[in-house]
Scaffold this motif. Sequence first.
Motif, PDB file in Angstrom:
ATOM      1  N   LEU A   1      63.845  44.364  87.736  1.00  0.00           N
ATOM      2  CA  LEU A   1      65.223  44.393  88.211  1.00  0.00           C
ATOM      3  C   LEU A   1      65.925  43.076  87.916  1.00  0.00           C
ATOM      4  CD1 LEU A   1      67.592  45.635  89.742  1.00  0.00           C
ATOM      5  CD2 LEU A   1      66.495  44.911  91.882  1.00  0.00           C
ATOM      6  N   ALA A   2      65.256  41.955  88.159  1.00  0.00           N
ATOM      7  CA  ALA A   2      65.874  40.658  87.888  1.00  0.00           C
ATOM      8  C   ALA A   2      66.255  40.537  86.420  1.00  0.00           C
ATOM      9  CB  ALA A   2      64.921  39.530  88.286  1.00  0.00           C
ATOM     10  N   ASP A   3      65.365  40.960  85.532  1.00  0.00           N
ATOM     11  CA  ASP A   3      65.645  40.822  84.100  1.00  0.00           C
ATOM     12  C   ASP A   3      66.743  41.780  83.646  1.00  0.00           C
ATOM     13  OD1 ASP A   3      63.822  38.814  83.901  1.00  0.00           O
ATOM     14  OD2 ASP A   3      62.270  39.992  82.902  1.00  0.00           O
ATOM     15  N   TYR A   4      66.773  43.008  84.169  1.00  0.00           N
ATOM     16  CA  TYR A   4      67.866  43.923  83.823  1.00  0.00           C
ATOM     17  C   TYR A   4      69.204  43.379  84.338  1.00  0.00           C
ATOM     18  CZ  TYR A   4      65.126  47.819  81.919  1.00  0.00           C
ATOM     19  OH  TYR A   4      64.332  48.620  81.125  1.00  0.00           O
TER      20      TYR A   4
ATOM     21  N   VAL B   1      70.019  40.193  84.641  1.00  0.00           N
ATOM     22  CA  VAL B   1      70.413  39.114  83.732  1.00  0.00           C
ATOM     23  C   VAL B   1      70.924  39.692  82.414  1.00  0.00           C
ATOM     24  CG1 VAL B   1      69.597  37.120  82.423  1.00  0.00           C
ATOM     25  CG2 VAL B   1      68.860  37.445  84.796  1.00  0.00           C
ATOM     26  N   ARG B   2      70.273  40.735  81.926  1.00  0.00           N
ATOM     27  CA  ARG B   2      70.713  41.334  80.660  1.00  0.00           C
ATOM     28  C   ARG B   2      72.116  41.924  80.792  1.00  0.00           C
ATOM     29  NH1 ARG B   2      67.692  42.847  76.414  1.00  0.00           N
ATOM     30  NH2 ARG B   2      66.735  40.824  76.887  1.00  0.00           N
ATOM     31  N   HIS B   3      72.384  42.624  81.875  1.00  0.00           N
ATOM     32  CA  HIS B   3      73.744  43.141  82.085  1.00  0.00           C
ATOM     33  C   HIS B   3      74.750  41.999  82.178  1.00  0.00           C
ATOM     34  CE1 HIS B   3      73.780  47.545  82.567  1.00  0.00           C
ATOM     35  NE2 HIS B   3      72.524  47.427  82.964  1.00  0.00           N
ATOM     36  N   ALA B   4      74.403  40.941  82.913  1.00  0.00           N
ATOM     37  CA  ALA B   4      75.310  39.799  83.029  1.00  0.00           C
ATOM     38  C   ALA B   4      75.516  39.125  81.681  1.00  0.00           C
ATOM     39  CB  ALA B   4      74.758  38.802  84.043  1.00  0.00           C
ATOM     40  N   ASN B   5      74.476  39.088  80.862  1.00  0.00           N
ATOM     41  CA  ASN B   5      74.561  38.576  79.494  1.00  0.00           C
ATOM     42  C   ASN B   5      75.651  39.323  78.709  1.00  0.00           C
ATOM     43  OD1 ASN B   5      72.127  38.635  76.753  1.00  0.00           O
ATOM     44  ND2 ASN B   5      73.794  37.221  77.079  1.00  0.00           N
ATOM     45  N   TYR B   6      75.662  40.625  78.831  1.00  0.00           N
ATOM     46  CA  TYR B   6      76.665  41.451  78.138  1.00  0.00           C
ATOM     47  C   TYR B   6      78.041  41.322  78.803  1.00  0.00           C
ATOM     48  CZ  TYR B   6      73.498  43.922  74.944  1.00  0.00           C
ATOM     49  OH  TYR B   6      72.633  44.236  73.923  1.00  0.00           O
ATOM     50  N   ARG B   7      78.061  41.383  80.146  1.00  0.00           N
ATOM     51  CA  ARG B   7      79.345  41.371  80.840  1.00  0.00           C
ATOM     52  C   ARG B   7      80.049  40.018  80.755  1.00  0.00           C
ATOM     53  NH1 ARG B   7      80.945  45.878  83.999  1.00  0.00           N
ATOM     54  NH2 ARG B   7      82.818  44.607  84.141  1.00  0.00           N
ATOM     55  N   SER B   8      79.359  39.000  80.266  1.00  0.00           N
ATOM     56  CA  SER B   8      80.003  37.698  80.099  1.00  0.00           C
ATOM     57  C   SER B   8      80.923  37.651  78.888  1.00  0.00           C
ATOM     58  CB  SER B   8      78.932  36.594  79.968  1.00  0.00           C
ATOM     59  OG  SER B   8      78.152  36.513  81.148  1.00  0.00           O
TER      60      SER B   8
ATOM     61  N   GLU C   1      69.819  51.612  77.852  1.00  0.00           N
ATOM     62  CA  GLU C   1      70.004  51.090  79.204  1.00  0.00           C
ATOM     63  C   GLU C   1      68.665  50.996  79.948  1.00  0.00           C
ATOM     64  OE1 GLU C   1      73.999  52.840  78.096  1.00  0.00           O
ATOM     65  OE2 GLU C   1      71.903  53.427  77.859  1.00  0.00           O
ATOM     66  N   VAL C   2      67.663  51.707  79.445  1.00  0.00           N
ATOM     67  CA  VAL C   2      66.312  51.651  80.015  1.00  0.00           C
ATOM     68  C   VAL C   2      65.319  51.227  78.936  1.00  0.00           C
ATOM     69  CG1 VAL C   2      64.481  52.916  81.212  1.00  0.00           C
ATOM     70  CG2 VAL C   2      66.882  53.456  81.684  1.00  0.00           C
TER      71      VAL C   2
ATOM     72  N   GLN D   1      69.109  50.924  88.861  1.00  0.00           N
ATOM     73  CA  GLN D   1      69.797  50.145  89.888  1.00  0.00           C
ATOM     74  C   GLN D   1      70.697  49.088  89.248  1.00  0.00           C
ATOM     75  OE1 GLN D   1      67.599  48.755  93.292  1.00  0.00           O
ATOM     76  NE2 GLN D   1      69.026  47.078  93.665  1.00  0.00           N
ATOM     77  N   ALA D   2      70.202  48.380  88.231  1.00  0.00           N
ATOM     78  CA  ALA D   2      71.016  47.354  87.573  1.00  0.00           C
ATOM     79  C   ALA D   2      72.228  47.982  86.888  1.00  0.00           C
ATOM     80  CB  ALA D   2      70.172  46.586  86.559  1.00  0.00           C
ATOM     81  N   TYR D   3      72.058  49.171  86.335  1.00  0.00           N
ATOM     82  CA  TYR D   3      73.176  49.885  85.714  1.00  0.00           C
ATOM     83  C   TYR D   3      74.259  50.164  86.750  1.00  0.00           C
ATOM     84  CZ  TYR D   3      75.522  53.566  82.964  1.00  0.00           C
ATOM     85  OH  TYR D   3      76.448  54.336  82.288  1.00  0.00           O
TER      86      TYR D   3
END
Length: 518
Positions: free
Chosen positions: A209-212, A214-221, A242-243, A271-273
């Motif tokens: 969950l932590a890594d997903y 960060v990955r979403h935040a990486n994209y959303r930045s 996404e998975v 959950q991260a999605y």
Amino acid sequence: MRLDRRKFLGLAGVTGMGAAVAGFSTAPAWATPKFTGNPFTLGVASGDPLPNGVVLWTRLAPEPLAADGRGGMPDRVIPVHWEVAEDERFGRVVARGVERATPELGHSVHAEVGRLRPGREYFYRFRAGREISPVGRTRTAPEAWAGNDGLRFAFASCQNLPAGFYTAYRHMVQEDLDLVVFLGDYIYEGGGQGTIGRGHLPNAEVFSLADYRVRHANYRSDADLQAAHAAFPWLMTWDDHEVENNYADEISEDPAQTPEAFLRRRAAAYQAYYEHLPLRRAAFPQGPDMRLYRRVKYGRLAEFSVLDGRQYRSDQCDATTQPCDPADPSRTMLGEEQERWLLDGLARSRSTWNVIAQQTVIAQNDTDPGPGKQLSTDNWNGYQAARQRLFDGVLERGVDNFVVITGDAHRSMVADLKQNFDDPSSRTVGAEFLGTSISSGGDGADLDATCRNWLAANPHVKFANARRGYVRCSLSPDEFRTDYRVVQYVTTKDSPIKTQASFVVENGRPGAQVDSIQ
């Protein structure tokens, strides 16, 4: 056989990933928070418009790429105020409220706003402590019975961050749109770094969950992606990345992952999605399960049936590891419940345009220009009986103006959907508009080998192109028009954009007609 989900939810570690309840937390409240930096680094978004409201999204993350996935936030519940106005200066505020941003859900906020007026433009913003978010623009859908004269939307998919810049979104923001439809691969789960300085974080394939997060935040930045979210409401579904690439239901592409291990991963990814996108509480994940298929109506003009072609499908056929018959009637793309939901809804629809928003190519797309056939088993060509049930169901129920919009393939295609693809004279069921990627695959070309083979081997295919971009759709009671908007390159910034081709579907005339091709 699907694992018993009740048993699965009892497995160690899952309750921390997927069993949180929206708004519930055991953490203490922080009534007057003071942040280490701007908490709105990931921007704002809106989605799933209804005639009387939308869902508004943000996530508090002053340190969005913090490796622990907490975004630089403490284990406190933060009250987040939101307001909606008729003007960008917020002189005419029409709705206000407060949501609880909890550590269990990454301090994400999903405010379901109601009591708005149909078919109207609104502006929104959030406040946490003394910090105020950027302003977003959204628009409600028209009344369900309204005979509205027009709808303009764009659809897109496949935005691999290391593969290219999101220049297409910069151009999309300049369009006059009511809606953006996103068809999957919002993030990529691998560890690729690319060559243009936009590498994945974490620098490895993600599982937790932590890594997903960060990955979403990486994209959303990304500023262009944030701007596109802030400019329009989005209607979203996922595909595989996404998975994990090419997963099917509870089956990983990696044989080393057991179904139990994969479902733990899927629960974290789901959950991260949810935490990073403007989705309603109806989509709130329950461990490794998340109800994403749904309908959105735009008056009597259009009805969108948004599909989930990953969570319920049979495993892909493979000649060596998973031999099977793609025409086997027991094989499913959507699962029995979703398939029935789709056909029943299409039968009840009274909308002029019945739009299916989904992930993978549905038309036969043979890539062998010779006498044989070479078909992908990951898209609907690997689920031929399921596709035939859908097409036959559309015809039997008298569904008019059936249009499918598709992502995934990293190239564009326009095709007539035939009741029997091996007989060009068979009935045309509808039209498919496949949209290319935002960045996945790099710069691309006007015609690559796959596009040439599609055009040579499939008489129902009318257009193919392998540049990047998005598709702009303009609907009226008389026609459904698509404009393929392509950028010339994505591996460097600031590409110009042009309309490569335009097609029209006429009301009452199944199939796509060429308007122009450059």
